[in-house]
Design a protein around this motif. Structure first.
Motif, PDB file in Angstrom:
ATOM      1  N   ARG A 156      45.371  47.898  31.576  1.00  0.00           N
ATOM      2  CA  ARG A 156      45.797  47.055  30.773  1.00  0.00           C
ATOM      3  C   ARG A 156      47.052  46.377  30.992  1.00  0.00           C
ATOM      4  NH1 ARG A 156      42.809  45.019  27.138  1.00  0.00           N
ATOM      5  NH2 ARG A 156      44.401  44.825  25.320  1.00  0.00           N
ATOM      6  N   ASN A 157      47.961  47.226  31.724  1.00  0.00           N
ATOM      7  CA  ASN A 157      49.337  46.430  32.064  1.00  0.00           C
ATOM      8  C   ASN A 157      48.834  45.487  33.031  1.00  0.00           C
ATOM      9  OD1 ASN A 157      50.912  47.962  30.438  1.00  0.00           O
ATOM     10  ND2 ASN A 157      51.464  49.199  32.196  1.00  0.00           N
ATOM     11  N   CYS A 158      47.978  45.474  34.079  1.00  0.00           N
ATOM     12  CA  CYS A 158      47.714  44.559  35.141  1.00  0.00           C
ATOM     13  C   CYS A 158      47.232  43.382  34.225  1.00  0.00           C
ATOM     14  CB  CYS A 158      46.676  45.139  36.081  1.00  0.00           C
ATOM     15  SG  CYS A 158      47.036  46.489  36.974  1.00  0.00           S
ATOM     16  N   PHE A 159      46.300  43.551  33.169  1.00  0.00           N
ATOM     17  CA  PHE A 159      45.672  42.552  32.191  1.00  0.00           C
ATOM     18  C   PHE A 159      46.753  41.744  31.886  1.00  0.00           C
ATOM     19  CE2 PHE A 159      44.970  42.039  27.903  1.00  0.00           C
ATOM     20  CZ  PHE A 159      43.832  41.124  27.865  1.00  0.00           C
ATOM     21  N   THR A 160      47.720  42.515  31.257  1.00  0.00           N
ATOM     22  CA  THR A 160      48.923  41.739  30.552  1.00  0.00           C
ATOM     23  C   THR A 160      49.681  40.924  31.460  1.00  0.00           C
ATOM     24  OG1 THR A 160      48.833  43.375  29.045  1.00  0.00           O
ATOM     25  CG2 THR A 160      50.678  41.957  29.015  1.00  0.00           C
ATOM     26  N   HIS A 161      49.885  41.288  32.742  1.00  0.00           N
ATOM     27  CA  HIS A 161      50.811  40.537  33.743  1.00  0.00           C
ATOM     28  C   HIS A 161      50.060  39.440  34.134  1.00  0.00           C
ATOM     29  CE1 HIS A 161      53.842  43.638  34.117  1.00  0.00           C
ATOM     30  NE2 HIS A 161      53.118  44.420  34.763  1.00  0.00           N
ATOM     31  N   LYS A 195      42.671  33.788  28.645  1.00  0.00           N
ATOM     32  CA  LYS A 195      42.000  35.197  28.126  1.00  0.00           C
ATOM     33  C   LYS A 195      41.494  35.983  29.479  1.00  0.00           C
ATOM     34  CE  LYS A 195      40.705  33.500  23.594  1.00  0.00           C
ATOM     35  NZ  LYS A 195      39.498  33.269  22.786  1.00  0.00           N
ATOM     36  N   ALA A 196      42.295  36.843  29.740  1.00  0.00           N
ATOM     37  CA  ALA A 196      41.721  38.124  30.684  1.00  0.00           C
ATOM     38  C   ALA A 196      40.799  38.865  30.350  1.00  0.00           C
ATOM     39  CB  ALA A 196      42.862  38.588  31.366  1.00  0.00           C
ATOM     40  N   ASP A 197      39.723  39.166  31.262  1.00  0.00           N
ATOM     41  CA  ASP A 197      38.796  40.300  31.050  1.00  0.00           C
ATOM     42  C   ASP A 197      39.111  41.467  32.209  1.00  0.00           C
ATOM     43  OD1 ASP A 197      36.657  41.587  30.851  1.00  0.00           O
ATOM     44  OD2 ASP A 197      35.409  39.773  30.136  1.00  0.00           O
ATOM     45  N   LEU A 198      39.546  42.358  31.774  1.00  0.00           N
ATOM     46  CA  LEU A 198      39.658  43.407  32.464  1.00  0.00           C
ATOM     47  C   LEU A 198      38.497  43.983  33.162  1.00  0.00           C
ATOM     48  CD1 LEU A 198      41.540  45.541  34.079  1.00  0.00           C
ATOM     49  CD2 LEU A 198      41.599  46.839  31.935  1.00  0.00           C
ATOM     50  N   ASP A 199      37.303  44.285  32.363  1.00  0.00           N
ATOM     51  CA  ASP A 199      35.833  44.759  32.814  1.00  0.00           C
ATOM     52  C   ASP A 199      35.365  43.520  34.144  1.00  0.00           C
ATOM     53  OD1 ASP A 199      36.063  46.719  31.119  1.00  0.00           O
ATOM     54  OD2 ASP A 199      35.129  45.766  29.653  1.00  0.00           O
ATOM     55  N   LYS A 200      35.436  42.319  33.799  1.00  0.00           N
ATOM     56  CA  LYS A 200      34.943  41.423  34.726  1.00  0.00           C
ATOM     57  C   LYS A 200      35.932  40.927  35.789  1.00  0.00           C
ATOM     58  CE  LYS A 200      31.647  39.222  31.516  1.00  0.00           C
ATOM     59  NZ  LYS A 200      31.232  38.181  30.653  1.00  0.00           N
ATOM     60  N   LYS A 201      37.107  41.712  35.554  1.00  0.00           N
ATOM     61  CA  LYS A 201      38.263  41.229  36.488  1.00  0.00           C
ATOM     62  C   LYS A 201      38.192  39.723  36.725  1.00  0.00           C
ATOM     63  CE  LYS A 201      38.072  45.690  39.001  1.00  0.00           C
ATOM     64  NZ  LYS A 201      38.592  46.316  37.802  1.00  0.00           N
ATOM     65  N   SER A 202      38.401  39.159  35.658  1.00  0.00           N
ATOM     66  CA  SER A 202      38.628  37.471  35.513  1.00  0.00           C
ATOM     67  C   SER A 202      39.577  37.135  34.545  1.00  0.00           C
ATOM     68  CB  SER A 202      37.133  37.272  35.522  1.00  0.00           C
ATOM     69  OG  SER A 202      36.711  37.156  34.034  1.00  0.00           O
ATOM     70  N   ALA A 203      39.697  35.974  34.730  1.00  0.00           N
ATOM     71  CA  ALA A 203      40.402  35.145  33.492  1.00  0.00           C
ATOM     72  C   ALA A 203      39.870  33.861  33.125  1.00  0.00           C
ATOM     73  CB  ALA A 203      41.983  35.171  33.800  1.00  0.00           C
ATOM     74  N   GLU A 260      38.706  23.706  31.309  1.00  0.00           N
ATOM     75  CA  GLU A 260      38.546  25.468  31.621  1.00  0.00           C
ATOM     76  C   GLU A 260      38.135  25.645  32.923  1.00  0.00           C
ATOM     77  OE1 GLU A 260      35.034  28.397  30.116  1.00  0.00           O
ATOM     78  OE2 GLU A 260      35.387  26.695  28.874  1.00  0.00           O
ATOM     79  N   LYS A 261      38.708  26.873  33.429  1.00  0.00           N
ATOM     80  CA  LYS A 261      38.580  27.438  34.658  1.00  0.00           C
ATOM     81  C   LYS A 261      38.271  28.810  34.565  1.00  0.00           C
ATOM     82  CE  LYS A 261      40.903  23.598  37.269  1.00  0.00           C
ATOM     83  NZ  LYS A 261      41.540  23.381  38.519  1.00  0.00           N
ATOM     84  N   VAL A 262      37.443  29.564  35.238  1.00  0.00           N
ATOM     85  CA  VAL A 262      37.403  30.880  35.285  1.00  0.00           C
ATOM     86  C   VAL A 262      37.929  31.415  36.704  1.00  0.00           C
ATOM     87  CG1 VAL A 262      35.845  32.660  35.380  1.00  0.00           C
ATOM     88  CG2 VAL A 262      35.439  30.889  34.133  1.00  0.00           C
ATOM     89  N   LEU A 263      38.833  32.432  36.614  1.00  0.00           N
ATOM     90  CA  LEU A 263      39.443  32.971  37.963  1.00  0.00           C
ATOM     91  C   LEU A 263      38.778  34.190  38.084  1.00  0.00           C
ATOM     92  CD1 LEU A 263      43.198  31.852  37.433  1.00  0.00           C
ATOM     93  CD2 LEU A 263      41.404  30.541  38.240  1.00  0.00           C
ATOM     94  N   LYS A 264      38.396  34.689  39.130  1.00  0.00           N
ATOM     95  CA  LYS A 264      37.956  35.850  39.686  1.00  0.00           C
ATOM     96  C   LYS A 264      39.301  36.454  40.426  1.00  0.00           C
ATOM     97  CE  LYS A 264      33.868  36.500  38.443  1.00  0.00           C
ATOM     98  NZ  LYS A 264      33.414  37.500  37.404  1.00  0.00           N
ATOM     99  N   ILE A 265      39.809  37.563  39.769  1.00  0.00           N
ATOM    100  CA  ILE A 265      41.137  38.139  40.479  1.00  0.00           C
ATOM    101  C   ILE A 265      40.945  39.717  40.679  1.00  0.00           C
ATOM    102  CG2 ILE A 265      43.508  38.805  39.487  1.00  0.00           C
ATOM    103  CD1 ILE A 265      43.047  36.648  37.182  1.00  0.00           C
ATOM    104  N   ASP A 266      41.393  39.795  41.870  1.00  0.00           N
ATOM    105  CA  ASP A 266      41.449  41.096  42.585  1.00  0.00           C
ATOM    106  C   ASP A 266      42.823  41.959  42.279  1.00  0.00           C
ATOM    107  OD1 ASP A 266      40.491  43.055  44.468  1.00  0.00           O
ATOM    108  OD2 ASP A 266      41.916  42.519  46.020  1.00  0.00           O
ATOM    109  N   GLY A 267      42.688  43.267  42.044  1.00  0.00           N
ATOM    110  CA  GLY A 267      43.778  44.054  41.756  1.00  0.00           C
ATOM    111  C   GLY A 267      44.117  44.454  40.476  1.00  0.00           C
ATOM    112  N   MET A 268      43.405  43.859  39.303  1.00  0.00           N
ATOM    113  CA  MET A 268      43.515  44.282  38.023  1.00  0.00           C
ATOM    114  C   MET A 268      42.955  45.632  37.773  1.00  0.00           C
ATOM    115  SD  MET A 268      43.474  40.942  35.382  1.00  0.00           S
ATOM    116  CE  MET A 268      41.650  40.876  35.379  1.00  0.00           C
TER     117      MET A 268
END
Length: 126
Positions: free
Chosen positions: A65-70, A84-92, A54-62
């Motif tokens: 909902r479309n960003c989340f899905t991409h 499993k992406a998390d839009l509120d935390k901007k992570s996956a 398991e890894k957690v990625l912090k993602i910039d730019g989400m």
């Protein structure tokens, strides 16, 4: 000479910022020019006990909902991955059957148009 170089760099940054803003105004936050949401990539095996890594990625730019899905689709397209992406935390959260190098995860997210800021919480559940 240094002043000229700095001015040129600032002009390039401003140009790219304006271009990005214009694109968002014309076609939405993630480049989607239709209201239809992108189709989700379905992972057959969603049993988390089958994914020991398991890894957690912090993602910039989400930003939507479309960003989340991409982002989620880009990761779920990798073999042996369930994310499993998390839009509120901007992570996956990325669950893997075999450990996948951070660089490959970063490349998948970058291919979807987003940037991985950090990779953390690598765990091996054995």
């Amino acid at each position: 000479m240094a002043t000229i170089i700095i001015c040129i760099l600032l002009a390039v940054i401003v140009f790219l910022g304006i271009r990005s803003y214009r694109k968002k105004m014309v076609s939405g936050c993630c480049g989607s020019d239709s209201d239809a949401a992108p189709k989700k990539v379905r992972v057959e095996d969603q049993n988390l006990s089958h994914y020991p890594y398991e890894k957690v990625l912090k993602i910039d730019g989400m930003t939507c909902r479309n960003c989340f899905t991409h982002v989620q689709n880009a990761l779920n397209s990798l073999d042996g991955v369930f994310s499993k992406a998390d839009l509120d935390k901007k992570s996956a959260k990325v669950y893997m059957k075999e450990e996948i190098p951070d660089q490959l995860l970063r490349k998948a997210v970058l291919g979807a148009g987003y940037t991985v800021m950090s990779v953390s919480e690598t765990r091996h559940r054995g």
